[in-house]
Design a protein around this motif. Sequence first.
Motif, mmCIF file in Angstrom:
data_model
loop_
_atom_site.group_PDB
_atom_site.id
_atom_site.type_symbol
_atom_site.label_atom_id
_atom_site.label_comp_id
_atom_site.label_asym_id
_atom_site.label_seq_id
_atom_site.Cartn_x
_atom_site.Cartn_y
_atom_site.Cartn_z
ATOM 1 N N ARG A 106 42.126 82.549 39.131
ATOM 2 C CA ARG A 106 41.373 81.302 39.021
ATOM 3 C C ARG A 106 42.124 80.349 38.103
ATOM 4 N NH1 ARG A 106 37.633 84.227 35.318
ATOM 5 N NH2 ARG A 106 37.768 83.219 33.281
ATOM 6 N N THR A 107 42.074 79.081 38.422
ATOM 7 C CA THR A 107 42.809 78.086 37.651
ATOM 8 C C THR A 107 42.164 77.865 36.290
ATOM 9 O OG1 THR A 107 41.515 76.335 38.711
ATOM 10 C CG2 THR A 107 43.639 76.873 39.697
ATOM 11 N N GLU A 108 43.015 77.737 35.307
ATOM 12 C CA GLU A 108 42.597 77.374 33.958
ATOM 13 C C GLU A 108 43.322 76.075 33.589
ATOM 14 O OE1 GLU A 108 40.273 78.941 32.139
ATOM 15 O OE2 GLU A 108 39.882 80.451 33.693
ATOM 16 N N GLY A 109 43.586 75.842 32.328
ATOM 17 C CA GLY A 109 44.130 74.563 31.908
ATOM 18 C C GLY A 109 45.604 74.383 32.196
ATOM 19 N N PRO A 110 46.074 73.131 32.109
ATOM 20 C CA PRO A 110 47.503 72.847 32.217
ATOM 21 C C PRO A 110 48.228 73.325 30.960
ATOM 22 C CG PRO A 110 46.338 70.874 31.586
ATOM 23 C CD PRO A 110 45.278 71.914 31.849
ATOM 24 N N ILE A 111 49.544 73.446 31.047
ATOM 25 C CA ILE A 111 50.345 73.895 29.909
ATOM 26 C C ILE A 111 50.980 72.685 29.241
ATOM 27 C CG2 ILE A 111 52.204 75.380 29.113
ATOM 28 C CD1 ILE A 111 51.815 77.050 31.634
ATOM 29 N N VAL A 112 50.527 72.374 28.044
ATOM 30 C CA VAL A 112 51.132 71.305 27.246
ATOM 31 C C VAL A 112 52.315 71.902 26.504
ATOM 32 C CG1 VAL A 112 50.781 69.634 25.406
ATOM 33 C CG2 VAL A 112 48.943 70.089 27.045
ATOM 34 N N ARG A 113 53.472 71.303 26.674
ATOM 35 C CA ARG A 113 54.719 71.900 26.222
ATOM 36 C C ARG A 113 55.058 71.569 24.772
ATOM 37 N NH1 ARG A 113 55.904 76.154 29.330
ATOM 38 N NH2 ARG A 113 55.272 75.694 31.478
ATOM 39 N N CYS A 114 55.959 72.406 24.201
ATOM 40 C CA CYS A 114 56.402 72.238 22.821
ATOM 41 C C CYS A 114 57.921 72.178 22.788
ATOM 42 C CB CYS A 114 55.881 73.384 21.945
ATOM 43 S SG CYS A 114 56.656 74.974 22.314
ATOM 44 N N LEU A 115 58.494 72.127 21.589
ATOM 45 C CA LEU A 115 59.942 72.006 21.427
ATOM 46 C C LEU A 115 60.729 73.195 21.973
ATOM 47 C CD1 LEU A 115 60.413 70.412 17.890
ATOM 48 C CD2 LEU A 115 61.204 69.478 20.073
ATOM 49 N N ALA A 116 60.062 74.320 22.207
ATOM 50 C CA ALA A 116 60.770 75.477 22.762
ATOM 51 C C ALA A 116 61.463 75.132 24.069
ATOM 52 C CB ALA A 116 59.797 76.635 22.969
ATOM 53 N N THR A 117 60.904 74.192 24.844
ATOM 54 C CA THR A 117 61.483 73.831 26.139
ATOM 55 C C THR A 117 62.774 73.037 26.013
ATOM 56 O OG1 THR A 117 60.108 71.841 26.227
ATOM 57 C CG2 THR A 117 59.230 73.827 27.256
ATOM 58 N N HIS A 118 63.082 72.548 24.832
ATOM 59 C CA HIS A 118 64.329 71.796 24.637
ATOM 60 C C HIS A 118 65.547 72.718 24.592
ATOM 61 C CE1 HIS A 118 62.619 67.759 23.004
ATOM 62 N NE2 HIS A 118 61.851 68.273 23.923
ATOM 63 N N ALA A 119 65.324 74.025 24.374
ATOM 64 C CA ALA A 119 66.437 74.966 24.196
ATOM 65 C C ALA A 119 66.979 75.434 25.542
ATOM 66 C CB ALA A 119 65.980 76.161 23.375
ATOM 67 N N ASN A 120 68.279 75.275 25.741
ATOM 68 C CA ASN A 120 68.948 75.789 26.924
ATOM 69 C C ASN A 120 68.849 77.319 26.921
ATOM 70 O OD1 ASN A 120 71.290 76.963 28.428
ATOM 71 N ND2 ASN A 120 71.705 74.822 28.863
ATOM 72 N N PRO A 121 68.353 77.953 28.016
ATOM 73 C CA PRO A 121 68.130 79.398 28.002
ATOM 74 C C PRO A 121 69.389 80.237 28.026
ATOM 75 C CG PRO A 121 67.614 78.486 30.153
ATOM 76 C CD PRO A 121 67.862 77.321 29.252
ATOM 77 N N ASP A 122 70.545 79.622 28.137
ATOM 78 C CA ASP A 122 71.806 80.364 28.047
ATOM 79 C C ASP A 122 72.526 80.136 26.727
ATOM 80 O OD1 ASP A 122 71.872 81.763 30.525
ATOM 81 O OD2 ASP A 122 72.326 79.878 31.540
ATOM 82 N N THR A 123 72.506 78.905 26.243
ATOM 83 C CA THR A 123 73.287 78.576 25.048
ATOM 84 C C THR A 123 72.458 78.491 23.771
ATOM 85 O OG1 THR A 123 73.027 76.184 25.292
ATOM 86 C CG2 THR A 123 74.831 77.234 26.518
ATOM 87 N N GLY A 124 71.153 78.247 23.901
ATOM 88 C CA GLY A 124 70.333 78.038 22.711
ATOM 89 C C GLY A 124 70.439 76.638 22.144
ATOM 90 N N GLU A 125 71.194 75.770 22.795
ATOM 91 C CA GLU A 125 71.331 74.392 22.335
ATOM 92 C C GLU A 125 70.139 73.552 22.815
ATOM 93 O OE1 GLU A 125 73.775 73.061 20.529
ATOM 94 O OE2 GLU A 125 75.134 74.787 20.460
ATOM 95 N N ARG A 126 69.653 72.658 21.971
ATOM 96 C CA ARG A 126 68.624 71.704 22.395
ATOM 97 C C ARG A 126 69.324 70.578 23.137
ATOM 98 N NH1 ARG A 126 64.733 71.564 17.002
ATOM 99 N NH2 ARG A 126 63.391 73.312 17.632
ATOM 100 N N ASP A 127 69.364 70.698 24.460
ATOM 101 C CA ASP A 127 70.189 69.780 25.242
ATOM 102 C C ASP A 127 69.410 68.895 26.213
ATOM 103 O OD1 ASP A 127 69.436 71.752 26.997
ATOM 104 O OD2 ASP A 127 71.471 72.289 27.640
ATOM 105 N N VAL A 128 68.090 69.044 26.301
ATOM 106 C CA VAL A 128 67.273 68.188 27.153
ATOM 107 C C VAL A 128 66.015 67.808 26.376
ATOM 108 C CG1 VAL A 128 65.995 67.962 29.311
ATOM 109 C CG2 VAL A 128 68.087 69.327 29.264
ATOM 110 N N LYS A 129 65.719 66.515 26.327
ATOM 111 C CA LYS A 129 64.521 66.052 25.630
ATOM 112 C C LYS A 129 63.327 66.114 26.588
ATOM 113 C CE LYS A 129 67.009 63.116 22.344
ATOM 114 N NZ LYS A 129 67.196 61.744 21.806
ATOM 115 N N VAL A 130 62.836 67.328 26.776
ATOM 116 C CA VAL A 130 61.772 67.565 27.750
ATOM 117 C C VAL A 130 60.504 66.784 27.404
ATOM 118 C CG1 VAL A 130 60.193 69.321 28.651
ATOM 119 C CG2 VAL A 130 62.647 69.815 28.460
#
Length: 270
Positions: free
Chosen positions: A203-227
Motif C-alpha cells: 500500500r502506498t505511503e508518503g513520498p520520500i523527501v531527500r537529503c544531502l546523502a543523494t549528492h554523493a556519487n555511489p562510486d567515488t563518494g564525491e558530492r558531484d550533483v546538486k540533487v
Amino acid sequence: MPQVVALYRHPIKGFTPESVESLTVQADGRVAGDRVLAFRFADAATPEERDGLDHWPKAKGLALQDFPALAALHTRYDDAHGRVRIEHDGAVLVEAGLDDAGRAELTDAVTEFVRGTREGRRLERPGRLPLVLVGDGETSRFQDRARGYVSLHSRASADALGEAAGTGIDDRRFRSNIVIDGVDAWAELEWNGEVRIGDVVLRTEGPIVRCLATHANPDTGERDVKVLTTLTGALRQNEPTLGRLFLPAPQSDGQTPVGVIRVGDEVHVL
C-alpha cells in the motif's frame, strides 16, 4: 508493462547498497537483510523503540549525509555465515565476521578509512570515537523512520532529474530498495491505494523527501550533483522529492504476509 529492473538492500546503514536479484518483504514492512548493522558513535544511545519498532536517526552514527566518502566503500554481506566484506577502489579493505574480534577488525578499518577522507575531522568531534559496530546481522532495525518501509523509485524519475541536472544519474544514489521502469517520470508519486509487484501487494505511503546523502556519487563518494536544489529549482518541487514509501497491504484476516519481490516482476497499480 511496468516492471522491476533493479533491487537493492543496504546491510550496513549509510553504505552503498548491494544489488540483489530478489528481496524478501517482512511482516513488519521492512526488507530482510536491510540495515541490519550500523557504525554507532560512542555517545549514541541504543536504537529507540516506538510502537515496538526500532529506528536509527542519521545523527547516531556514520551516514552519507555527513560522511559522503562512505559511498566509495562497496559492501557485501554473507547472511549465512555472518561475514562482511568491504572493498575500496577494487581492493578488499577488510573482511571479517561478526564475532567480537571481527567487529573490532571491521571497526578499525572503517575508522581509519573515514579519518583519511575530507570529512575525517568530523569523526574527531567529542563523543564520536570510538565507533561501535552494532546490530545482530539479522534484525532490520537501523532505518531513519520508526515505521521502516520499503522504498521505490522509477528510472524515469531519476532520468528526468539527470536531464535537469545535465548529467547521468545512478539509481544507487537514492538508496531505494526497488527500481522500476515502464512508467512516466514522477508517476509513482501519483499512485494511491495498493500496488502489486509480482505476488506482493503493497500500500502506498508518503513520498520520500531527500537529503544531502543523494549528492554523493555511489562510486567515488564525491558530492558531484546538486540533487536537492535541482529538484526544488529546475524541477520546481516544493520539497526535494524522489521516490515513494510502501508497506505491505493487510490481508482479509488482518495478517500481513511475507513476500518475495524479484527483478523482472510486473508492477500493477490496483
